[in-house]
Design an enzyme around this catalytic site. Structure first.
Site, PDB file in Angstrom:
ATOM      1  N   THR A 269      23.956 -10.352  -1.736  1.00 17.70           N
ATOM      2  CA  THR A 269      23.475  -9.862  -0.435  1.00 17.70           C
ATOM      3  C   THR A 269      22.832 -10.955   0.411  1.00 17.70           C
ATOM      4  O   THR A 269      22.434 -10.677   1.546  1.00 17.70           O
ATOM      5  CB  THR A 269      22.433  -8.748  -0.662  1.00 17.70           C
ATOM      6  OG1 THR A 269      21.360  -9.267  -1.460  1.00 17.70           O
ATOM      7  CG2 THR A 269      23.063  -7.558  -1.377  1.00 17.70           C
ATOM      8  N   LYS A 340       9.377  -5.943   6.866  1.00 15.41           N
ATOM      9  CA  LYS A 340       8.930  -6.652   8.068  1.00 15.41           C
ATOM     10  C   LYS A 340       9.441  -5.949   9.321  1.00 15.41           C
ATOM     11  O   LYS A 340       8.716  -5.821  10.316  1.00 15.41           O
ATOM     12  CB  LYS A 340       9.431  -8.098   8.038  1.00 15.41           C
ATOM     13  CG  LYS A 340       9.177  -8.855   9.335  1.00 15.41           C
ATOM     14  CD  LYS A 340       9.692 -10.277   9.291  1.00 15.41           C
ATOM     15  CE  LYS A 340       9.455 -10.977  10.636  1.00 15.41           C
ATOM     16  NZ  LYS A 340       9.821 -12.395  10.612  1.00 15.41           N
ATOM     17  N   HIS A 497     -23.864   6.291 -21.801  1.00 20.45           N
ATOM     18  CA  HIS A 497     -24.047   5.262 -20.772  1.00 20.45           C
ATOM     19  C   HIS A 497     -23.630   3.881 -21.293  1.00 20.45           C
ATOM     20  O   HIS A 497     -24.336   2.890 -21.104  1.00 20.45           O
ATOM     21  CB  HIS A 497     -25.486   5.243 -20.269  1.00 20.45           C
ATOM     22  CG  HIS A 497     -25.959   6.580 -19.795  1.00 20.45           C
ATOM     23  ND1 HIS A 497     -25.211   7.390 -18.966  1.00 20.45           N
ATOM     24  CD2 HIS A 497     -27.110   7.276 -20.056  1.00 20.45           C
ATOM     25  CE1 HIS A 497     -25.877   8.511 -18.721  1.00 20.45           C
ATOM     26  NE2 HIS A 497     -27.025   8.472 -19.382  1.00 20.45           N
TER      27      HIS A 497
END
Length: 749
Positions: A269, A340, A497
């Protein structure tokens, strides 16, 4: 023009089918109203099956053809493989309105055997030409032309197939220009001019989707939906095959580029005919006209997901070269180009988006700007994460493959393990109900590439039962699991904790739970429990006896599940790495130098986690008296537990269980006092006699040791290294106690 088109054929009719498909997608600006042939042929039969009027004119008689065309009143005539010379009557009546396609770059190789002639002459390049028909044979003014390389090993069939693929693209485009009235022949009758403004405003814009996906989930249904919306599907390789297997029409990218795949598919491509179609800003007239002039059609939709590099990296036995081949190049290029250009193109980089994109196309006719923008952001995040994973994975793979790397920051073997820039890819697991406090939003992510040994929350699997985990639940359960990995045999740790408030090692899991709970049953209320064996009925009954937030274990048997199901809000988390003998990140000999990240005042602090296993055989006896076997066992457990407590930390252990903890204090003597007071309050004075004490860092003064000695503690383990080590050791010696120095500290801020 009204857009009526007549097509002449003589053979199979592949160009006719390409024209018909383009017309069906509203790309021609007209419809095919007549198909005529000079002989009986498959193309004529096919046209009849499509409901198109047909005419068989044996020999292509000029008068008969003229009369037939007169009845059809075409605006344009396309000779799509028509093997007869058009006579003067037709030429006169339709001057400037007849197109022909020829399988060569005219004026080279005219005539009926253009492909054979090109091969016979040893040409390196041939191509396809669309021209206006005049009285010369294959000599009319050229409208469109595109080169096709002749490859080694080409024969007439293979070369003609590639030329035909180009014809299928340029012939419909030329037809659309002719129908739109955008073509004119200049003075002298040789050069065709293109009216860019008319073409840009009049020629229909084709709806094209470019699809190239590794993950084929939902692909066929998505493609089917796009075809129903008149999209042309342009695709590559395996994606094209999958679409064809689903019975969908597909245009190969090679037919768009006019160039075959090469370099084992690395080049497919990366071509202007693809990227110009991706990057054209259709808001700009100049962009649109440049595309028209170049005969390139834009893409409206790009559907790409990338080569599965992460999955390949986790595949056992994959070689370095094989892994390199899983780095996608064309995919990220297409994704970034489309993202883009999101003002004109929708980029779909996840199968999860197929349904919403199809719905938008069906309801609104296009993907709305807001959704295009969201898709673009998602795409950029994905490519960033993809590259980050590659950057993290490759250095180690290169070193393993024998690549000699320089001594540069962040490379294996370098003096500085931290690169100049560090990008960490994180995958979202869930949005949490809130953060550390209800007014703080929060989310849970997992580090890309993390494995099950990194902790219980690498998995995206939901808890076996209970309501959604909270931010604090995750912190406490992670701390509990990390401590449990430090324990031996059937064992239990209870965390509150992030600090251990109970822990024990015993012969059975139920005994370990009971002993851990006895260490501080008050703090255990609302705590988080981690266990090192599958939870059974007896242990489950104990767990169900008090309020707990989370239980983490290698598994839960059926009886345990039934008992704990009564506690509807109790979360049950499975962590297979807690199983006895499995080990995990708490037993790491080579911790990842970037494995622990914290924020501080705008900075990000990156370090290797404190998971390197301790080796008690290296500890040094500092006092005259060595520890007894029982004391040594308790000292080792205390030392394993103290690394999970917040500094300053003191841990007291007696008979294999935690009895007192001092943590988070500003002085070590205060931590010692807290640990002693906790043991006295919960278990009484007797439990402290003969107890073992671990300090996560050295004693700066003897006072912390003195507090523990006064309570009856008889054994100590600490890193050593203080300027007053002699005073500290002396205090232990005078009391007849024993002290071991580890040489390693375990601060946890």
């Amino acid at each position: 023009m009204s857009g009526r088109i007549a097509v002449g054929v003589s053979g199979a009719g592949s160009n006719l089918r390409a024209l018909h498909a383009a017309a069906a997608r509203d790309e021609l600006g007209g419809v095919i109203v007549l198909v005529f042939a000079d002989r009986a042929c498959p193309a004529l039969d096919w046209a009849s099956e499509q409901g198109i009027d047909t005419a068989l004119l044996p020999g292509g008689d000029d008068v008969a053809l003229g009369e037939t065309l007169g009845g059809a009143s075409p605006d344009a005539i396309v000779l799509a493989g028509y093997m007869r010379i058009v006579g003067p009557r037709v030429l006169t009546n339709y001057a400037g309105r007849i197109l022909n396609t020829h399988p060569s770059l005219l004026p080279a190789f005219p005539g009926a055997h253009a492909v054979r002639d090109a091969l016979a002459h040893g040409a390196a390049v041939t191509g396809a030409t669309v021209h206006l028909v005049d009285a010369t044979i294959d000599g009319g003014p050229i409208v469109a032309q595109e080169a096709v390389p002749i490859l080694a090993g080409d024969d007439e069939a293979t070369l003609h197939e590639r030329i035909r693929a180009v014809e299928h693209r340029i012939l419909p485009r030329a037809t659309a220009l002719l129908v739109a009235g955008a073509l004119s022949v200049g003075p002298g009758g040789r050069r065709v001019s293109l009216d860019l403004e008319r073409a840009e405003t009049t020629v229909p814009i084709p709806r094209r989707a470019l699809l190239s996906v590794s993950d084929k989930t939902g692909l066929a249904d998505f493609g089917r939906g796009l075809v129903a919306l008149a999209f042309e599907l342009v695709s590559t390789g395996g994606t094209a095959r999958a679409l064809r297997d689903a019975g969908l029409p597909v245009t190969d990218v090679a037919a768009v580029t006019g160039f075959p795949e090469m370099l084992d598919g690395r080049i497919k491509t990366l071509h202007p005919r693809v990227h110009a179609g991706l990057l054209v800003d259709r808001r700009l007239a100049d962009h649109r006209r440049q595309l028209v002039a170049a005969a390139i059609a834009p893409f409206e939709l790009v559907v790409v997901n990338l080569y599965p590099f992460a999955a390949a990296a986790e595949r056992p036995g994959i070689s370095f070269d094989e892994l390199i081949e899983e780095i996608d190049i064309g995919g990220p290029s297409m994704v970034r180009a489309a993202a883009k250009n999101h003002a004109s193109v929708a980029i779909v980089s996840s199968a999860a988006r197929y349904e919403s994109v199809l719905a938008a196309l069906a309801e609104e006719g296009s993907v709305p700007a807001g959704l295009r923008a969201a898709l673009a952001v998602e795409a950029f995040r994905q490519t960033a994460a993809y590259d980050a994973r590659i950057a993290a994975e490759l250095p180690g793979r290169m070193a393993t493959a024998g690549v000699v790397l320089p001594d540069e920051a962040g490379l294996p073997g370098a003096a500085d393990p931290y690169p100049a820039t560090l990008t960490i890819a994180l995958d979202k697991v869930e949005t949490l109900r809130y953060g550390e406090n209800p007014h703080q939003p929060a989310a849970r992510y997992r580090r890309a590439g993390a494995g099950s040994t990194d902790g219980p929350f690498v998995s995206t699997a939901a808890a076996l039962q209970g309501k959604q985990l909270s931010y604090n639940n995750v912190l406490d359960a992670s701390a509990a699991a990390a401590l449990a990995r430090q324990l031996d045999g059937p064992a239990c740790v209870i965390v509150k904790h992030t600090n251990p408030c109970g822990a024990a090692e015993r012969e059975t899991l139920a005994e370990a739970w009971a002993a851990a709970l006895a260490g501080d049953p008050v703090s255990a209320f609302g705590g988080v429990v981690a266990l090192t064996c599958e939870v059974d009925r007896v242990t489950a009954e104990g767990l169900a006896s008090i309020f707990l937030e989370v239980v983490v274990a290698p598994g839960f048997d059926a009886e345990a599940r039934a008992i704990l199901a009564v506690k509807a809000n109790l979360r049950l988390v499975v962590d297979p790495t807690l199983a006895v003998g499995v080990g995990g990140p708490g037993i790491s000999t080579s911790p990842d130098p970037t494995g622990s990240i914290r924020t501080a005042g705008g900075a990000f602090l990156v370090t290797a986690p404190d998971t390197t296993a301790d080796d008690p055989s290296t500890w040094i006896l500092a006092t005259a008296r060595p520890p007894s076997d029982a004391e040594r066992r308790d000292l080792e457990l205390a030392w394993r537990l103290v690394r999970g407590a917040t500094s300053n930390a003191i841990v007291l252990v007696r008979d294999g269980r935690l009895i007192g903890l001092g943590s988070g204090q500003t002085s070590r003597v205060d931590a010692a006092r807290q640990a002693v007071e906790k043991a006295l309050a919960i278990s009484g004075e007797a439990v402290l006699r003969g107890a073992a004490c671990a300090s996560d860092a050295f004693y700066p003064f003897p006072d912390g040791v003195d507090v523990c000695l006064a309570a009856g503690v008889s054994a100590f383990v600490q890193p050593g290294g203080s300027m007053r080590d002699d005073d500290v050791i002396g205090a232990a010696d005078r009391a007849g106690a024993t002290m071991l120095l580890t040489g390693v500290r375990h601060f946890r801020h």
